[in-house]
Design a protein around this motif. Sequence first.
Motif, PDB file in Angstrom:
ATOM      1  N   HIS A 132       0.656  -1.130  -0.109  1.00  0.00           N
ATOM      2  CA  HIS A 132       0.115  -0.060  -0.130  1.00  0.00           C
ATOM      3  C   HIS A 132       0.813   1.219  -0.088  1.00  0.00           C
ATOM      4  N   MET A 133       2.164   1.101  -0.080  1.00  0.00           N
ATOM      5  CA  MET A 133       3.043   2.220   0.082  1.00  0.00           C
ATOM      6  C   MET A 133       2.660   3.388  -0.965  1.00  0.00           C
ATOM      7  N   ALA A 134       2.577   2.731  -2.363  1.00  0.00           N
ATOM      8  CA  ALA A 134       2.658   3.655  -3.532  1.00  0.00           C
ATOM      9  C   ALA A 134       1.115   4.030  -3.742  1.00  0.00           C
ATOM     10  N   LEU A 135       0.016   3.276  -3.230  1.00  0.00           N
ATOM     11  CA  LEU A 135      -1.358   3.587  -3.534  1.00  0.00           C
ATOM     12  C   LEU A 135      -1.696   5.025  -3.212  1.00  0.00           C
ATOM     13  N   ARG A 136      -2.578   5.667  -3.905  1.00  0.00           N
ATOM     14  CA  ARG A 136      -3.078   6.927  -3.822  1.00  0.00           C
ATOM     15  C   ARG A 136      -4.550   7.131  -3.518  1.00  0.00           C
ATOM     16  N   GLY A 137      -5.097   8.022  -3.032  1.00  0.00           N
ATOM     17  CA  GLY A 137      -6.601   8.040  -2.878  1.00  0.00           C
ATOM     18  C   GLY A 137      -6.961   7.679  -1.386  1.00  0.00           C
ATOM     19  N   ARG A 138      -6.270   6.900  -0.889  1.00  0.00           N
ATOM     20  CA  ARG A 138      -6.493   6.299   0.475  1.00  0.00           C
ATOM     21  C   ARG A 138      -5.544   6.367   1.490  1.00  0.00           C
ATOM     22  N   PRO A 139      -5.661   6.918   2.647  1.00  0.00           N
ATOM     23  CA  PRO A 139      -4.803   7.062   3.917  1.00  0.00           C
ATOM     24  C   PRO A 139      -4.006   5.592   4.086  1.00  0.00           C
ATOM     25  N   PHE A 140      -2.710   5.673   3.876  1.00  0.00           N
ATOM     26  CA  PHE A 140      -1.774   4.598   4.178  1.00  0.00           C
ATOM     27  C   PHE A 140      -2.224   3.757   5.397  1.00  0.00           C
ATOM     28  N   VAL A 141      -2.563   4.496   6.501  1.00  0.00           N
ATOM     29  CA  VAL A 141      -2.954   3.537   7.786  1.00  0.00           C
ATOM     30  C   VAL A 141      -4.108   2.982   7.626  1.00  0.00           C
ATOM     31  N   ASP A 142      -5.116   3.603   7.097  1.00  0.00           N
ATOM     32  CA  ASP A 142      -6.184   2.952   6.858  1.00  0.00           C
ATOM     33  C   ASP A 142      -6.160   1.739   6.225  1.00  0.00           C
ATOM     34  N   ALA A 143      -5.411   1.918   5.026  1.00  0.00           N
ATOM     35  CA  ALA A 143      -5.240   0.720   4.018  1.00  0.00           C
ATOM     36  C   ALA A 143      -4.659  -0.485   4.768  1.00  0.00           C
ATOM     37  N   VAL A 144      -3.549  -0.213   5.345  1.00  0.00           N
ATOM     38  CA  VAL A 144      -2.842  -1.345   6.064  1.00  0.00           C
ATOM     39  C   VAL A 144      -3.543  -2.006   7.263  1.00  0.00           C
ATOM     40  N   VAL A 145      -4.387  -1.233   7.910  1.00  0.00           N
ATOM     41  CA  VAL A 145      -5.156  -1.839   8.895  1.00  0.00           C
ATOM     42  C   VAL A 145      -6.372  -2.638   8.483  1.00  0.00           C
ATOM     43  N   ASP A 146      -7.010  -2.056   7.438  1.00  0.00           N
ATOM     44  CA  ASP A 146      -8.200  -2.706   6.975  1.00  0.00           C
ATOM     45  C   ASP A 146      -7.646  -4.004   6.309  1.00  0.00           C
ATOM     46  N   GLU A 147      -6.511  -3.939   5.580  1.00  0.00           N
ATOM     47  CA  GLU A 147      -6.396  -5.312   4.897  1.00  0.00           C
ATOM     48  C   GLU A 147      -6.026  -6.311   5.994  1.00  0.00           C
ATOM     49  N   VAL A 148      -5.074  -5.887   6.912  1.00  0.00           N
ATOM     50  CA  VAL A 148      -4.981  -6.853   8.054  1.00  0.00           C
ATOM     51  C   VAL A 148      -6.171  -7.362   8.807  1.00  0.00           C
ATOM     52  N   ALA A 149      -7.021  -6.592   8.986  1.00  0.00           N
ATOM     53  CA  ALA A 149      -8.525  -7.002   9.685  1.00  0.00           C
ATOM     54  C   ALA A 149      -9.124  -7.961   8.612  1.00  0.00           C
ATOM     55  N   ALA A 150      -8.946  -7.669   7.254  1.00  0.00           N
ATOM     56  CA  ALA A 150      -9.550  -8.608   6.468  1.00  0.00           C
ATOM     57  C   ALA A 150      -8.813 -10.042   6.422  1.00  0.00           C
ATOM     58  N   LEU A 151      -7.595  -9.896   6.398  1.00  0.00           N
ATOM     59  CA  LEU A 151      -6.652 -11.285   6.175  1.00  0.00           C
ATOM     60  C   LEU A 151      -6.952 -12.147   7.370  1.00  0.00           C
ATOM     61  N   THR A 152      -7.356 -11.504   8.582  1.00  0.00           N
ATOM     62  CA  THR A 152      -7.530 -12.373   9.830  1.00  0.00           C
ATOM     63  C   THR A 152      -8.877 -12.592  10.242  1.00  0.00           C
ATOM     64  N   ALA A 153      -9.775 -11.936   9.419  1.00  0.00           N
ATOM     65  CA  ALA A 153     -11.396 -11.853   9.888  1.00  0.00           C
ATOM     66  C   ALA A 153     -11.757 -13.253   9.928  1.00  0.00           C
ATOM     67  N   ALA A 154     -11.422 -14.287   9.102  1.00  0.00           N
ATOM     68  CA  ALA A 154     -11.812 -15.787   9.148  1.00  0.00           C
ATOM     69  C   ALA A 154     -11.205 -16.399  10.481  1.00  0.00           C
ATOM     70  N   HIS A 155     -10.084 -15.972  11.180  1.00  0.00           N
ATOM     71  CA  HIS A 155      -9.598 -16.772  12.379  1.00  0.00           C
ATOM     72  C   HIS A 155      -9.693 -15.999  13.441  1.00  0.00           C
ATOM     73  N   GLY A 156     -11.117 -15.034  13.654  1.00  0.00           N
ATOM     74  CA  GLY A 156     -10.867 -14.524  14.917  1.00  0.00           C
ATOM     75  C   GLY A 156     -10.846 -12.908  14.921  1.00  0.00           C
ATOM     76  N   GLY A 157     -10.054 -12.344  13.614  1.00  0.00           N
ATOM     77  CA  GLY A 157      -9.936 -11.001  13.617  1.00  0.00           C
ATOM     78  C   GLY A 157      -8.976 -10.310  14.389  1.00  0.00           C
ATOM     79  N   LEU A 158      -9.016  -9.117  14.544  1.00  0.00           N
ATOM     80  CA  LEU A 158      -8.013  -8.067  15.470  1.00  0.00           C
ATOM     81  C   LEU A 158      -8.662  -8.450  16.695  1.00  0.00           C
ATOM     82  N   ALA A 159      -8.172  -9.315  17.660  1.00  0.00           N
ATOM     83  CA  ALA A 159      -8.627  -9.650  19.103  1.00  0.00           C
ATOM     84  C   ALA A 159      -8.204  -8.845  19.972  1.00  0.00           C
ATOM     85  N   ASP A 160      -6.773  -8.458  19.809  1.00  0.00           N
ATOM     86  CA  ASP A 160      -6.068  -7.782  21.109  1.00  0.00           C
ATOM     87  C   ASP A 160      -6.200  -6.078  20.541  1.00  0.00           C
ATOM     88  N   ASP A 161      -5.845  -5.260  21.702  1.00  0.00           N
ATOM     89  CA  ASP A 161      -5.842  -3.960  21.344  1.00  0.00           C
ATOM     90  C   ASP A 161      -5.066  -3.706  20.265  1.00  0.00           C
TER      91      ASP A 161
END
Length: 412
Positions: free
Chosen positions: A371-400
């Motif tokens: 997501h480093m070179a992507l434009r039109g979306r905040p870097f932090v949001d793009a990273v966190v949302d993809e991580v959440a999607a990758l872990t969604a089927a296995h409990g998601g982001l369960a920790d703080d």
Amino acid sequence: MADHPLRTRERGPLPRQGSADPRWALDAAAALLLVEDDAGDALLVREVLADSGLPMDVNWCKSLAEARAFLERSPYSVCVLLDLHLPDTHGLSAVRLVRDASPDAAVVVLTGVAENEAGLAAVAEGAQDFLAKDGLTAEGLSRAVRYALQRKQVERSGAELQASRLLAQENARLERGLLPTPLLRGEDCLVASRYSPGRDHALLGGDFFDVVEGTDGTLHAVIGDVSGHGAAEAALGVCLRVAWRAAVLSGCVGTEQVRLLEEILGAERAAEYIFATLTMVRIDKDRSRFHVIRAGHPGLLVRTPGGIDLFEPPVGPALGLIPGGARWTETELPAHDISAITLFTDGLFEGVVAPDRRLGEEGLLAVARKHMALRGRPFVDAVVDEVAALTAAHGGLADDVAVLHVATDGAS
């Protein structure tokens, strides 16, 4: 109150709270109180009640004073059959006085044939229902008592729900107020963050972060993680963040600042096993030097013209693990080509992405580079949302999860 001749005896004494008596299907702990000074009317009510099939004993009081004394010591849920004309009170004041003595009591007002308006006024005053003494039937009395108790239960539940909602809203306002507002003085620094507590229905967890730009232009950033997920850990995280900011503004930086935070943690933590990890970053005012201290915390992402890399400088122990005996190292390196840094807590990369595999820091780095070179979306949001999607089927982001992105070029 002494027993009166009209007190129902054939059904036995009032069952104790929690009784398994099947006759107590209406309410596991309920009683019926008749407040009536006329013995004839009291006898009428008793006879109608005997035909109604209600599994409730009748307690008879001849005055409001007797009724208030009974209500104040009764451990039961009570339905009060209340006459409005008593020796020691008259009219709607009887309803108010009963409610004052027992706010949880259900009240059914007994009226004369020509007193319908008084009955309606009593309902407006807080009674659950009213009945005319003349024409009183077993079915009508049974229905009025049952409905009155049910309406009172609904009223109590609604009040408790509203109180819970108000408390939740107040807690949410308080927690929002405890989240940091970056203190920036120039135009060349931009800050973005994401925060997600692991506790259900909470806005604040044990993770904390902050950014302060000093009056001389030096940029300071911190991210930390208090062990545990409860309200006490969240409060300790806020305490450490505020202490960190106060230290920065007073000129206390570097390893001395870490020692100060450890001392505060030791004084404020609820138990000796609680610890905290953190990473502190300081960038000189001319952006030429980069200083990092890690105390048991993960590394950080550093962006340069060559891309994004995971930077893991030497790490010391977490705060609170070796009180008074810990040592930390401050790493310093050139910062001319650093355009942004991303600090995060371990909740961002510890999520499970496959049955036998966690995302890990290398997996997080791969997502960040994507997501480093992507434009039109905040870097932090793009990273966190993809991580959440990758872990969604296995409990998601369960920790703080806390993520802090600081761009020093005013553009990243």
